[in-house]
Design a protein around this motif. Structure first.
Motif, PDB file in Angstrom:
ATOM      1  N   MET A   1     -19.145  -1.194   1.961  1.00 45.18           N
ATOM      2  CA  MET A   1     -18.845   0.190   1.607  1.00 45.18           C
ATOM      3  C   MET A   1     -17.453   0.543   2.116  1.00 45.18           C
ATOM      4  N   PRO A   2     -16.747   1.449   1.425  1.00 48.27           N
ATOM      5  CA  PRO A   2     -15.393   1.825   1.855  1.00 48.27           C
ATOM      6  C   PRO A   2     -15.415   2.609   3.163  1.00 48.27           C
ATOM      7  N   THR A   3     -14.524   2.261   4.070  1.00 46.94           N
ATOM      8  CA  THR A   3     -14.401   2.951   5.350  1.00 46.94           C
ATOM      9  C   THR A   3     -13.348   4.053   5.243  1.00 46.94           C
ATOM     10  N   LYS A   4     -13.130   4.758   6.371  1.00 40.20           N
ATOM     11  CA  LYS A   4     -12.091   5.796   6.397  1.00 40.20           C
ATOM     12  C   LYS A   4     -10.699   5.196   6.386  1.00 40.20           C
ATOM     13  N   LYS A   5     -10.586   3.959   6.866  1.00 35.53           N
ATOM     14  CA  LYS A   5      -9.283   3.316   6.988  1.00 35.53           C
ATOM     15  C   LYS A   5      -8.712   2.974   5.614  1.00 35.53           C
ATOM     16  N   MET A   6      -7.505   3.400   5.353  1.00 34.71           N
ATOM     17  CA  MET A   6      -6.811   3.094   4.096  1.00 34.71           C
ATOM     18  C   MET A   6      -5.550   2.313   4.421  1.00 34.71           C
ATOM     19  N   TYR A   7      -5.169   1.434   3.513  1.00 31.50           N
ATOM     20  CA  TYR A   7      -3.952   0.656   3.732  1.00 31.50           C
ATOM     21  C   TYR A   7      -3.190   0.525   2.419  1.00 31.50           C
ATOM     22  N   GLN A   8      -1.906   0.217   2.556  1.00 28.61           N
ATOM     23  CA  GLN A   8      -1.013   0.116   1.408  1.00 28.61           C
ATOM     24  C   GLN A   8      -1.133  -1.268   0.780  1.00 28.61           C
ATOM     25  N   ILE A   9      -1.302  -1.288  -0.533  1.00 24.15           N
ATOM     26  CA  ILE A   9      -1.333  -2.565  -1.250  1.00 24.15           C
ATOM     27  C   ILE A   9       0.094  -3.061  -1.426  1.00 24.15           C
ATOM     28  N   ASN A  10       0.308  -4.357  -1.182  1.00 24.18           N
ATOM     29  CA  ASN A  10       1.649  -4.927  -1.310  1.00 24.18           C
ATOM     30  C   ASN A  10       2.171  -4.737  -2.729  1.00 24.18           C
ATOM     31  N   GLN A  11       3.361  -4.169  -2.817  1.00 23.32           N
ATOM     32  CA  GLN A  11       3.988  -3.923  -4.111  1.00 23.32           C
ATOM     33  C   GLN A  11       5.125  -4.906  -4.342  1.00 23.32           C
ATOM     34  N   THR A  12       5.387  -5.196  -5.611  1.00 22.15           N
ATOM     35  CA  THR A  12       6.506  -6.069  -5.946  1.00 22.15           C
ATOM     36  C   THR A  12       7.822  -5.330  -5.734  1.00 22.15           C
TER      37      THR A  12
ATOM     38  N   GLU B   1      -8.088  -5.107  13.928  1.00 24.43           N
ATOM     39  CA  GLU B   1      -7.385  -4.030  14.633  1.00 24.43           C
ATOM     40  C   GLU B   1      -8.271  -2.808  14.809  1.00 24.43           C
ATOM     41  N   VAL B   2      -9.036  -2.481  13.764  1.00 24.81           N
ATOM     42  CA  VAL B   2      -9.921  -1.314  13.856  1.00 24.81           C
ATOM     43  C   VAL B   2     -10.925  -1.495  14.986  1.00 24.81           C
ATOM     44  N   PHE B   3     -11.537  -2.670  15.064  1.00 25.32           N
ATOM     45  CA  PHE B   3     -12.541  -2.907  16.107  1.00 25.32           C
ATOM     46  C   PHE B   3     -11.908  -3.000  17.491  1.00 25.32           C
ATOM     47  N   MET B   4     -10.691  -3.566  17.583  1.00 28.45           N
ATOM     48  CA  MET B   4     -10.016  -3.634  18.874  1.00 28.45           C
ATOM     49  C   MET B   4      -9.686  -2.236  19.387  1.00 28.45           C
ATOM     50  N   ARG B   5      -9.202  -1.363  18.494  1.00 23.25           N
ATOM     51  CA  ARG B   5      -8.912   0.013  18.897  1.00 23.25           C
ATOM     52  C   ARG B   5     -10.185   0.733  19.335  1.00 23.25           C
ATOM     53  N   GLU B   6     -11.267   0.460  18.605  1.00 24.95           N
ATOM     54  CA  GLU B   6     -12.528   1.096  18.961  1.00 24.95           C
ATOM     55  C   GLU B   6     -12.976   0.665  20.354  1.00 24.95           C
ATOM     56  N   GLU B   7     -12.856  -0.640  20.656  1.00 21.19           N
ATOM     57  CA  GLU B   7     -13.241  -1.132  21.976  1.00 21.19           C
ATOM     58  C   GLU B   7     -12.341  -0.559  23.063  1.00 21.19           C
ATOM     59  N   GLN B   8     -11.021  -0.498  22.782  1.00 23.34           N
ATOM     60  CA  GLN B   8     -10.097   0.075  23.767  1.00 23.34           C
ATOM     61  C   GLN B   8     -10.400   1.543  24.027  1.00 23.34           C
TER      62      GLN B   8
ATOM     63  N   LYS C   1      -5.681   1.270  -0.883  1.00 26.93           N
ATOM     64  CA  LYS C   1      -7.070   0.814  -1.003  1.00 26.93           C
ATOM     65  C   LYS C   1      -7.783   1.069   0.316  1.00 26.93           C
ATOM     66  N   ARG C   2      -9.043   1.462   0.193  1.00 34.29           N
ATOM     67  CA  ARG C   2      -9.851   1.662   1.392  1.00 34.29           C
ATOM     68  C   ARG C   2     -10.343   0.313   1.911  1.00 34.29           C
ATOM     69  N   LEU C   3     -10.328   0.177   3.215  1.00 34.38           N
ATOM     70  CA  LEU C   3     -10.852  -1.018   3.841  1.00 34.38           C
ATOM     71  C   LEU C   3     -12.372  -0.992   3.743  1.00 34.38           C
ATOM     72  N   SER C   4     -12.961  -2.083   3.301  1.00 36.17           N
ATOM     73  CA  SER C   4     -14.411  -2.146   3.127  1.00 36.17           C
ATOM     74  C   SER C   4     -15.044  -2.974   4.241  1.00 36.17           C
TER      75      SER C   4
ATOM     76  N   LYS D   1      -8.553  -8.703   6.697  1.00 39.60           N
ATOM     77  CA  LYS D   1      -9.185  -9.265   7.889  1.00 39.60           C
ATOM     78  C   LYS D   1      -8.449  -8.820   9.150  1.00 39.60           C
ATOM     79  N   VAL D   2      -7.107  -8.840   9.090  1.00 35.91           N
ATOM     80  CA  VAL D   2      -6.316  -8.427  10.254  1.00 35.91           C
ATOM     81  C   VAL D   2      -6.548  -6.954  10.567  1.00 35.91           C
ATOM     82  N   LEU D   3      -6.564  -6.108   9.527  1.00 37.30           N
ATOM     83  CA  LEU D   3      -6.773  -4.674   9.737  1.00 37.30           C
ATOM     84  C   LEU D   3      -8.162  -4.404  10.306  1.00 37.30           C
TER      85      LEU D   3
END
Length: 952
Positions: A174-185, A900-907, A216-219, A895-897
């Motif tokens: 399911m889509p999360t709150k986190k959104m990221y930019q899709i790489n553009q040409t 990062e989301v889980f690392m921030r949550e733990e911190q 795109k929303r991170l799923s 995967k990297v994002l």
């Protein structure tokens, strides 16, 4: 009377009043005044529930429908209608499941005439099953007072907690709150893409899902413990209707009904007639005035309409409404249709090249030149006479349109086209997997089928009867051996039947040709070959269409007796059998003309006979390629026009008309029922049930075979396939949107076994085209003559080189023409197409050295062509990566994002714990420096502070 606490009764103005509901009015104590007051609160209950899309409270959405047949006495129906006229209302303190309960059903049964045992058994099973559904957390509501008499509906709603639980079980991304930019040409590619978008804007569908996305929303797989990651601001739309129906269907499949030693889910109950149908609802109407906007209406306007045939398909909206499996089918069909455009263009160029060079083709010019005065041997015994080669001028000129050097190039091109198409589809599939959050999705083992469970139960009961202690039973190969044997014998018999029918058509061609040759009219004798070929192809077409339907039913029956364990196993085995039988059925007549006709004829004076009276068929002087082209074109076009289009349009229309007549007859019996607007589930019940994607894929795979297998003989095949598919896409879309019940959405990341079948056809196409070019066409004999026998390096004399001579005095007794002077002169030497020694040679009529030279060249061409094209196809496969580079980068970025989301949550959690610990220490120090009274208060606050992080 005792009413089951799991259920509550319907209000009186609702549909589906049971006789027990009227009795419950007296038991509970509602009087007429109270029911009238309650009824006055809602003026139009059907409008409040959006005509069946919601429960009667207008708040809970209907996610699924179960349909069953019931028998009710006329007294019960009269009493129910009287209660409806009195506006009686029954309300319960619990409003979760407004469905009559088990105790209710028992008292209802007492008031009605005695039903038969089977109806009682079905009713008891429904009661238990629906009770188990309620225990699983679903909410139910029943409606039996519908416009369709004898049909009851159970509406199912999945509350929020059930949706969350099942989404976690199913690992739905399911889509999360986190959104990221899709790489553009960037740079030149960006400018090119912007230009392409502007050019293609008129052919883009006007739907939001089809617009290019920049973010795109991170799923992430849904988890109840991590709900804070997801945007739950609107819980009603977080799970769309497709997902909700999928979740409910999973619960229906695993919920069992264990009465009388039965353990069954919804599939078993449907198979045993306990329920007659189960389906999710469409989103609403797709046509009419004042129709609220919905996805179904949008699909009908922007996808399921012939007026938008030139537009791209809104694949993302199709997936959103029908699910990934159906979305992948239409995406594959769209890619296949797009790839047919370049193939059609090249095919047209090859055909035009043949048209442009037909007057420059020396062999056909020699055949048409009457000055050559070549006398050919008779085509049949006795009744046929000698004939001039120039009479076959039209056939020779037409053969050049498809038998020219450009067809060799086109065969190589189509082999590479097939490899490119497969690679292009794999890349498109990966893009869709990324967009639809299917990366990392693995299909889990499905629930056992109803028939499999029944067989296992039967086996366990037999062992129990023999007093054997058994573990959990399963079907072994020994249990299935009779079915396997039946499958083997059945398939062999069906293939033999196909060969027998083709052989019967061959007998028809030979006998008809002999009969027409007796014709007294010159026009009848001159058109023998065309008449015989056309009528035989039409017979083949009719037989193919009939056997296609028969073989489809037989393949399903053979698969059913095997009793596969899961639906996936059933589907794969059915596809294999159906494809094998339909492949043999469709291509056997074409294989005969391409590789067998004219090969085993014999020679004048020593012909090969069938049943000692019919001579084997010969090819025309220009070869069998023209006849192969006619056979292929008529069968391909006939199947597409009659079977794929007329059947798909005509049969549903006919069924719809029959249903309309039945409803019209019912309406004339009950005018009041006719005046009421139908509920959504009643309308959907009258639609055709979804029968799977196998027929849709099958017709496209057979067409893919026509496009690739014999393309050397018919370069226009891709063009006709393209025209058919443009109509087919919109036809299938209209069928799915307007004529079928909404199918349950199924997650899938690829097209399954169909991809392997496509690859197999692509490999087979290379081999078949190599043999068609070398053995069916005259391409190799021309090359051999040009480089080995031609005196001046041209094709002059080629026709004479391919003809052998025969002395008419060597005819067997009773086979010579009855009218040897039909041409006006006496014939002593006639010619026939073969490489044999002349009658004046020492080894007369033996196979000549030229035959072996041509055969060696043909076999060498097959080997070289096959290996070269296979190598080129593998090179294309290797050089084009399966996963586009930008998609692999985006997947890695996701995967990297997520890390990062889980690392921030733990911190964040660690910082909160440190802050709370610091506060606890300060408060402890302050408490030690104050009075005992304050210390006690501080200690109390301290303990509460310590408990606070645990609560959080």
């Amino acid at each position: 009377m005792k009413v089951n606490k799991k259920y509550s009764c319907l209000p009186a103005e609702e549909k589906g009043i049971h006789i027990i509901n009227i009795r419950a009015i007296e038991d509970i104590g509602y009087d007429q005044h109270e029911s009238t007051l309650l009824n006055s609160l809602s003026k139009n209950p059907d409008a409040d529930c959006k005509y069946g899309l919601y429960f009667r409270d207008g708040k809970r959405k209907v996610d699924y429908i179960l349909v069953y047949h019931y028998k009710r006495s006329s007294a019960g129906r009269t009493l129910a209608r009287r209660a409806q006229q009195n506006d009686a209302c029954v309300r319960s303190t619990k409003h979760d499941q407004p469905l009559p309960g088990k105790g209710v059903q028992l008292e209802m049964g007492e008031s009605e005439p005695h039903m038969d045992y089977h109806e009682d058994d079905k009713r008891f099973r429904r009661e238990e099953y629906e009770g188990n559904l309620v225990e699983a957390g679903l909410e139910l509501e029943r409606d039996e007072d519908t416009k369709i008499h004898g049909i009851g509906f159970v509406k199912i709603h999945a509350p929020w907690n059930v949706l969350c639980r099942e989404a976690e079980f199913l690992k739905l991304k399911m889509p999360t709150k986190k959104m990221y930019q899709i790489n553009q040409t960037h740079g030149l590619l960006k400018k090119i893409n912007s230009v392409i978008q502007k050019i293609t804007e008129p052919i883009q569908p006007k739907v939001a899902e089809h617009k290019p996305q920049t973010v795109k929303r991170l799923s992430y797989p849904f988890s109840r413990e991590k709900q804070h990651l997801f945007d739950l601001s609107d819980k009603d739309t977080f799970f769309d209707s497709k997902t909700r129906s999928t979740i409910v269907y999973e619960i229906l499949k695993r919920t069992t009904c264990t009465k009388a030693k039965y353990s069954m889910g919804i599939t078993s109950l449907l198979a045993n007639g306990v329920y007659s149908a189960a389906y999710p609802l469409h989103d609403g109407d797709y046509e009419g005035e004042n129709v609220e906007p919905n996805d179904r209406k949008l699909l009908c306007e922007e996808w399921a309409s012939y007026g938008v045939f030139y537009k791209y398909q809104p694949i993302d909206l199709v997936r959103k409404y029908f699910g990934e499996k159906i979305g992948l089918y239409f995406a594959w069909l769209g890619v296949y249709t797009q790839m047919l455009i370049p193939a059609s263009i090249v095919g047209i160029i090859v055909f035009l090249y043949g048209c442009a060079t037909v007057d420059e083709n020396i062999p056909s010019m020699e055949m048409c030149d009457q000055r050559n005065n070549i006398t050919m041997c008779p085509l049949c015994d006795k009744t046929c006479s000698y004939w001039k080669m120039s009479s076959a001028c039209a056939t020779a000129r037409a053969s050049h349109l498809f038998d020219n050097p450009a067809t060799v190039f086109f065969s190589v091109f189509m082999a590479l086209w097939a490899a490119t198409f497969m690679e292009h589809w794999k890349r498109k599939q990966m893009r869709l997997n990324y967009r639809w959050d299917l990366t990392g999705f693995e299909e889990e083992e499905d629930h056992p089928r109803a028939e499999y469970e029944a067989k296992v139960l039967e086996k366990s009961l037999r062992k129990e009867h023999k007093h054997k202690e058994t573990d959990k039973e399963k079907l072994t190969w020994k249990d299935r051996f009779p079915a396997y044997l039946t499958n083997f014998v059945g398939i062999i018999f069906m293939v033999g039947l196909t060969f027998a029918i083709v052989f019967g058509v061959i007998i028809y061609r030979i006998s008809t040709a002999a009969a027409l040759a007796i014709s007294s009219t010159p026009s009848g004798r001159s058109s023998v070959r065309v008449t015989v070929t056309a009528t035989a192809v039409i017979i083949n077409l009719v037989v193919i269409i009939i056997l296609d339907e028969v073989y489809g039913c037989i393949a399903r029956w053979l698969t059913q007796i095997e009793v596969p364990k899961t639906d996936k196993n059933f589907e794969e085995r059915l596809i294999f059998k159906a494809f094998l039988l339909k492949f043999v059925n469709a291509y056997t007549p074409i294989f005969y003309v391409a590789f067998f006709k004219g090969r085993f004829v014999g020679r004048p004076g020593d012909y090969v006979y069938i049943f000692h009276s019919f001579r084997m068929e010969e090819c025309a002087p220009g070869g069998c390629l023209m006849e192969l082209c006619i056979q292929l074109s008529i069968i391909m076009l006939g199947k597409q026009l009659i079977q794929n289009n007329l059947f798909e349009i005509g049969i549903p229309k006919m069924k719809k008309f029959i249903r309309y007549l039945k409803l019209k007859r019912r309406r004339s019996l009950d005018h009041e029922e006719h005046m009421k607007k139908k509920q959504r589930y009643e309308v959907d019940y009258n639609l055709e049930p979804f029968a799977g994607l196998t027929p849709e894929y099958m017709e496209m795979i057979i067409q893919f075979g026509f496009v690739t297998l014999f393309v050397a003989s018919f370069p226009l095949a891709p063009l006709f396939a393209l025209l058919n598919n443009i109509i087919e896409i919109r036809l299938d879309a209209k069928k799915f949107v307007t004529e079928l019940r909404r199918p349950v959405a199924v997650r899938a990341k690829d097209i399954g076994i169909w991809y392997n079948i496509l690859r197999g056809i692509g490999k087979l196409a290379v081999i078949i085209n190599a043999f068609v070019i070398s053995f069916t066409s005259d391409f190799i004999p021309r090359l051999v003559y040009l480089y080995m026998y031609s005196e001046n390096g041209t094709m002059h004399g080629f026709v004479n080189h391919t003809l052998s001579s025969f002395n008419v005095s060597d005819f067997q007794a009773g086979t010579a023409p009855n009218d040897p002077l039909d041409l006006g002169y006496e014939v002593q030497i006639c010619r026939y197409k073969d490489y044999r020694e002349p009658p004046w040679s020492e080894n007369k009529y033996d196979i000549s050295k030229d035959f072996w030279a041509v055969l060696a060249a043909r076999l060498a061409f097959v080997i070289v062509f096959q290996n070269l094209v296979m190598f080129m196809s593998e090179f294309v496969d290797w050089i084009i990566p399966d996963i586009p580079k930008d998609i692999s980068q985006q997947i890695h970025k996701e995967k990297v994002l997520m890390v990062e989301v889980f690392m921030r949550e733990e911190q964040g959690k660690l910082q909160m714990l440190e802050t709370w610990n610091d506060k606890d220490k300060k408060k402890g120090e302050n408490c030690n420096n104050h009075s005992p009274r304050l210390s006690r208060s501080c200690s109390g606050s301290l303990s509460s502070c310590h408990s606070y992080p645990l609560d959080v």
